[in-house]
Design a protein around this motif. Structure first.
Motif, short mmCIF file in Angstrom:
data_model
loop_
_atom_site.label_atom_id
_atom_site.label_comp_id
_atom_site.label_asym_id
_atom_site.label_seq_id
_atom_site.Cartn_x
_atom_site.Cartn_y
_atom_site.Cartn_z
N ALA A 146 0.85 -1.19 0.00
CA ALA A 146 0.00 0.00 0.00
C ALA A 146 0.88 1.24 0.00
CB ALA A 146 -0.90 0.00 1.23
N PRO A 147 0.57 2.23 -0.83
CA PRO A 147 1.42 3.42 -0.92
C PRO A 147 1.32 4.35 0.30
CG PRO A 147 -0.47 3.66 -2.36
CD PRO A 147 -0.52 2.26 -1.81
N ALA A 148 0.21 4.29 1.03
CA ALA A 148 0.04 5.19 2.17
C ALA A 148 -1.09 4.70 3.07
CB ALA A 148 -0.27 6.61 1.69
N VAL A 149 -1.06 5.13 4.30
CA VAL A 149 -2.14 4.83 5.23
C VAL A 149 -3.42 5.49 4.73
CG1 VAL A 149 -3.00 5.20 7.59
CG2 VAL A 149 -0.58 4.68 7.20
N GLY A 150 -4.50 4.74 4.75
CA GLY A 150 -5.79 5.30 4.35
C GLY A 150 -5.96 5.50 2.86
N CYS A 151 -5.12 4.88 2.05
CA CYS A 151 -5.25 5.02 0.59
C CYS A 151 -6.46 4.21 0.10
CB CYS A 151 -3.98 4.55 -0.11
SG CYS A 151 -3.69 2.77 -0.02
N ALA A 152 -6.83 4.43 -1.12
CA ALA A 152 -7.91 3.65 -1.73
C ALA A 152 -7.45 2.20 -1.90
CB ALA A 152 -8.27 4.25 -3.09
#
Length: 126
Positions: A77-83
Motif C-alpha cells: 500500500a502506498p500510504a495509510v488510508g489510501c484507496a
C-alpha cells in the motif's frame, strides 16, 4: 504450514486462527473476495502484518485456504488510508526450503522488508 505475509512469517499450523464455525462461514468466500478484503485491510493499515498480527494471520489463513499452493502474499500500500484499488497484491508459491530459511531469519530478528523483497518479490530491484 509456513506463510509469508509481506515480511512476517506465520505458522498457520500452530493454532487455527479461526473457529470451526467461522471456517464454515468462510467456505463460501471466493479468492477474489479474500483478495479484495486483503487490499482493504492493507489500505487502512499498510503495516497490518506488524500492528495486528492476529488479523494478518487470519488473512494468511484465508488466502492459503482458498489456494493451497500459495504460501506467500504481499500487499503493498502506498500510504495509510489510501484507496484499496491502490494496494498492489502479489502471491506466490515458495519452495519449502526458501520459506524455512525466511522463517529462520525471522526467528533471529533478521527478516525485514528489504530481505523479504530480495528473497521473494524483487520490487526494489533497479
Amino acid at each position: 504450514m509456513l506463510f509469508l505475509l509481506n515480511d512476517v512469517v506465520f505458522d498457520l499450523d500452530e493454532t487455527c486462527p479461526v473457529t470451526p464455525g467461522d471456517a464454515r462461514r468462510f467456505e463460501k468466500l471466493g479468492f477474489d473476495y479474500v483478495l479484495e478484503l486483503g487490499c482493504e485491510l492493507f489500505a487502512e493499515d499498510p503495516l497490518l502484518h506488524r500492528t495486528d498480527p492476529d488479523r494478518a494471520r487470519r488473512l494468511a489463513w484465508l488466502i492459503h485456504d482458498r489456494d493451497g499452493d500459495i504460501n506467500a502474499a504481499l500487499f503493498a500500500a502506498p500510504a495509510v488510508g489510501c484507496a484499496p484499488e491502490l494496494v498492489e497484491p502479489r502471491f506466490c508459491a515458495l519452495p519449502p526450503a526458501v520459506i524455512r530459511q525466511l522463517s529462520a531469519k525471522a526467528s533471529k530478528g533478521r527478516l525485514d522488508a528489504v530481505t523479504a523483497d530480495r528473497a521473494v518479490w524483487n520490487r526494489m530491484a533497479a
